[in-house]
Design an enzyme around this catalytic site. Structure first.
Site, short mmCIF file in Angstrom:
data_model
loop_
_atom_site.label_atom_id
_atom_site.label_comp_id
_atom_site.label_asym_id
_atom_site.label_seq_id
_atom_site.Cartn_x
_atom_site.Cartn_y
_atom_site.Cartn_z
N GLY A 358 1.76 -2.96 -4.36
CA GLY A 358 1.67 -2.79 -2.92
C GLY A 358 1.85 -4.10 -2.21
O GLY A 358 2.24 -5.09 -2.81
N GLY A 359 1.54 -4.07 -0.92
CA GLY A 359 1.71 -5.27 -0.12
C GLY A 359 0.75 -6.37 -0.52
O GLY A 359 1.04 -7.54 -0.34
N GLY A 361 -0.76 -6.67 -3.72
CA GLY A 361 -0.72 -7.08 -5.11
C GLY A 361 -0.47 -5.88 -6.01
O GLY A 361 -0.22 -4.77 -5.54
N VAL A 363 -1.31 -3.02 -8.82
CA VAL A 363 -2.44 -2.16 -9.13
C VAL A 363 -2.30 -1.64 -10.56
O VAL A 363 -1.24 -1.15 -10.95
CB VAL A 363 -2.51 -0.97 -8.16
CG1 VAL A 363 -3.79 -0.18 -8.38
CG2 VAL A 363 -2.44 -1.46 -6.73
N ASP A 474 -4.10 -0.62 8.22
CA ASP A 474 -2.87 -0.36 7.46
C ASP A 474 -2.77 1.11 7.07
O ASP A 474 -2.54 1.44 5.91
CB ASP A 474 -2.82 -1.27 6.22
CG ASP A 474 -1.39 -1.49 5.75
OD1 ASP A 474 -0.46 -1.06 6.46
OD2 ASP A 474 -1.21 -2.09 4.68
#
Ligand code: NAG
Ligand code: NAG
Ligand code: NAG
Ligand code: NAG
Ligand code: NAG
Ligand code: NAG
Ligand code: NAG
Ligand code: NAG
Length: 676
Positions: A358-359, A361, A363, A474
């Site tokens: 994701g934005g 980091g 997962v 977000d």
């Protein structure tokens, strides 16, 4: 035993035959053990019960002599040349502790039995201070020297030498032997406690003395250790005595043993039958010395290696699993995870465990080793320590948020440049996967509508129902996760705060995601519940239309901005045209219309026009009817769509390649390069 006895008697008998023939030129004897022999002994010398000749025991600073009792003719006349002779004997030197070894022992040919003057310990009991080096001594000796005495020019503390009238050897070499079929010599340690064989041969015609050493197990080597050209005629008198002399050091005693001995004048000494020789006693000190010389260093080395490898392993592990823990974090005990546990849970953050990127980091999926709970571990890299404290405090307080439509944050772990966030694991992954991935796992309308209500409910909890207002910052399809029953659960809340704290690298990011950013947020940079509502509006349209808020490759160009397109559909009086074509006619028209209109309302450029999340939920539940959209839009601006939806106008201009004034350059670049 009886055989041994017979052998001893035979040997004894032989001795007497030889002794009887003393007058003749050929004299020889053999002792396979010294049981009931008639040797002339003095000093420490004695015959042990099992027939060993012990020239010295371990009493310190003493000498011992053992001589064949009868005189032996070495010449036919007093001024004639010396006869050839040869001898073989088996000896063993057993030091008490092997810390300091004694002077050693010698095979000796002397004019008198028992060397009456030979009381000097350092001269192996051969000489005394006044006789040493004197030509009148008439002493020939082969020394087995285990002490380096500089006074006599000794080469080392373990050598064999030929001595004439003196302890200054005519020739000497380190104790060694030529092993079977080898050219080089192998070293031997004289005071090892092991029995060894020595041969001394003199060739009267050739006038050469050879001395040969070998371990007990080996046959006589071809090459002698020492070979000295020397005429013994002037050294040896007509009759001489042969025997052994030894002395012990003033510091530590050494037992000097002779196990067997044969001698012959004018001929080869009879070979000893090594199997007949008496056995050396088992020495306590010998075992200790083995322990000291072999065992102890070995154990020490092993210990050292264990310690080295152990600490290396420990350090590497410590380094591998190193995490940052500061005092203030102790209060967050229950929310802290051990890095080691997370490392094990995610199989070392293996690629196969990667759930997504994701934005913030990557997962990873993991199973906690402690309780086997499935989790998702998000690795967020951060730079500054500054703000970390506040952020962790916030994370922990967020961790206390519990709502069925939120993905629970279970805890965190800090490393040097990494923050690891541990979340509940959502088996169905994120919503955008269902909406956009190929092949599509398209959701039914009812499922979509359910997810929308779930997300609205979660967002309401954040905005109004918890003890403090939490702004998500977000909201978007990729941050909505689906649990096992396809309930929508909002994830990643509060994480965007990282940017504000300055702990995340400020490269291409504006907190939030393009297409979901309220225009006033771009202008003022302040996140409010209204900016969340704006993003939620974009999310509503996204779910209903099955399209991203911005589709750079959409045609015609006016349709790049989703909200623009939906608005135009509404303007044209056919808002349902915007509904995801994948649904066909399989949707509830009233609900779809509601969702699309609510999406437009939430996307209003004026924050005050946007409903609150509580209102949104009431609209979605149908308990309150949506206000008329046209009156709102016209009412506010009076000019129509352009200024009412100012946010997307900028994106529109951006898409026609001029830089939007509400977006940073980097965002523009990431948009134009088809970024996230
Ligand atoms: C060595 O031998 C001498 C004389 O036989 C004896 O007095 C002494 O006790 C012995 N020493 C040891 C250590 O056995
Ligand atoms: C042993 O030797 C001594 C002289 O050293 C001699 O007097 C004695 O008779 C010998 N005994 C035997 C049994 O040969
Ligand atoms: C050897 O010594 C004897 C007397 O001891 C003497 O008669 C004889 O000549 C000597 N022989 C030689 C070769 O010197
Ligand atoms: C040295 O040995 C000689 C001959 O063996 C003897 O006459 C002399 O007394 C000894 N001297 C000492 C100091 O022991
Ligand atoms: C050697 O010994 C003899 C007698 O034992 C003595 O007369 C002579 O002086 C000694 N020589 C030396 C150099 O000590
Ligand atoms: C044997 O011993 C000598 C002297 O102690 C030493 O110089 C040499 O290196 C040794 N050789 C081996 C093979 O150990
Ligand atoms: C002594 O050794 C040399 C060299 O190995 C050999 O030639 C000679 O025959 C040997 N002499 C005796 C008496 O063994
Ligand atoms: C052996 O050494 C003694 C004493 O150092 C010396 O007198 C003699 O000449 C030497 N002999 C040989 C053959 O080197």
């Amino acid at each position: 035993m009886s055989f041994k006895l017979i052998a001893a008697i035979v040997a004894h008998f032989l001795v007497h035959i030889s002794a009887g023939a003393a007058a003749s030129d050929d004299v020889g004897f053999i002792y396979q053990g010294f049981q009931s022999s008639n040797l002339s002994l003095d000093g420490l010398a004695k015959i042990t019960n099992n027939g060993l000749l012990e020239v010295t025991n371990t009493t310190i600073s003493q000498t011992g002599h053992a001589f064949y009792p009868n005189r032996i003719n070495f010449k036919s006349t007093s001024n004639g040349s010396a006869f050839s002779f040869s001898t073989q004997f088996v000896f063993a030197m057993v030091p008490e502790l092997a810390v300091v070894t004694g002077p050693g022992m010698a095979f000796v040919i002397a004019p008198t039995r028992g060397l009456p003057g030979g009381r000097s310990v350092k001269s192996l009991g051969l000489f005394n201070r006044s006789t040493i080096g004197n030509r009148t001594n008439h002493i020939f000796a082969v020394e087995l020297d285990t002490f380096q005495n500089e006074e006599f020019g000794d080469i080392d503390g373990n050598h064999v030498g030929i001595d004439i009238n003196s302890l200054r050897s005519n020739v000497s070499r380190p104790a060694s032997y030529q092993a079977n079929n080898k050219i080089s010599f192998d070293n031997l340690t004289l005071s090892s406690g092991q029995p060894m064989q020595l041969w001394v041969e003199y060739d009267g015609a050739d006038r050469r003395i050879n001395v040969t050493l070998a371990p007990i197990a080996d046959a006589k080597p071809k090459t002698p250790l020492l070979s000295l050209s020397c005429d013994l005629s002037t050294i040896l008198q007509q009759t001489m005595y042969v025997g052994f002399s030894a002395s012990t050091s003033p510091i530590e005693g050494t037992s000097h043993f002779v196990l067997g001995w044969s001698f012959k004048v004018n001929g080869d000494a009879q070979a000893l039958d090594l199997s007949q020789l008496p056995k050396l006693p088992r020495f306590g000190p010998k075992k200790v010395s083995k322990l000291f010389t072999v065992g102890l260093p070995l154990i020490c080395t092993l210990l050292l290696l264990t310690v080295i490898f152990g600490s290396a392993y420990y350090l590497s592990r410590k380094w591998k699993f190193a995490e940052v823990l500061e005092d203030w974090e102790l209060a967050y005990g229950p929310h802290r995870f051990k890095y080691k546990d997370l490392y094990i849970a995610t199989k070392g953050f293996r690629e196969t465990e990667l759930l997504g990127e994701g934005g913030f980091g990557r997962v990873y999926k993991g199973v906690l080793p402690t309780n086997k709970v499935e989790v998702a571990v998000k690795k967020v890299s951060h730079q500054a320590r500054q703000g970390m404290r506040e952020f962790v405090a916030e994370i922990v307080s967020i961790g206390r948020l519990r709502h069925r439509n939120l993905v629970s944050l279970l805890g965190y772990c800090r490393r040097k440049r990494e923050l690891l966030l541990v979340y509940e694991f959502m088996p169905n992954g994120s919503l955008d996967r269902f909406l956009y991935s190929q092949p599509k796992y398209t959701l039914h309308w009812s499922q979509r509508f359910h997810v929308i209500r779930c997300v609205a409910s979660g967002l309401l909890y954040l905005h109004e129902e918890w003890e403090q207002v939490v702004i998500h910052r977000d909201v978007k399809a990729s941050n909505v996760l689906l649990d096992g029953e396809l309930n929508g659960r909002l994830g990643d809340f509060g994480l965007a705060r990282l940017y504000d704290h300055g702990t995340l690298p400020q490269t291409t990011h504006v907190a939030g995601s393009l297409g979901y950013l309220a225009p006033e947020y771009n202008r003022a940079g302040r996140a409010t519940t209204s900016t969340d509502v704006y993003a939620f509006g974009a999310f509503l349209l996204e779910v209903a239309c099955g399209r991203r808020p911005i589709e750079p490759r959409a045609a015609p160009a006016e349709n790049i901005i989703l909200v623009d397109w939906v608005f135009s559909c509404w303007k044209a009086g056919n808002i349902l045209q915007a509904v995801d074509h994948n649904l066909g006619n399989e949707y509830v028209k009233e609900e779809a219309e509601l969702v699309l209109k609510l999406g437009l309302l939430c996307s209003h450029s004026e924050p005050v026009i946007r409903p609150s999340m509580r209102q949104v939920l009431l609209y979605l539940e149908g308990s309150v009817t949506l206000p008329d959209l046209s009156s709102l839009i016209i009412g506010i601006s009076g000019i129509g769509l352009g200024s009412a939806y100012g946010g997307y106008e900028d994106i529109k201009s951006l898409s026609s390649s001029s830089t939007g004034k509400y977006f940073s350059h980097s965002v523009a670049e990431s948009l134009l390069s088809g970024g996230r």
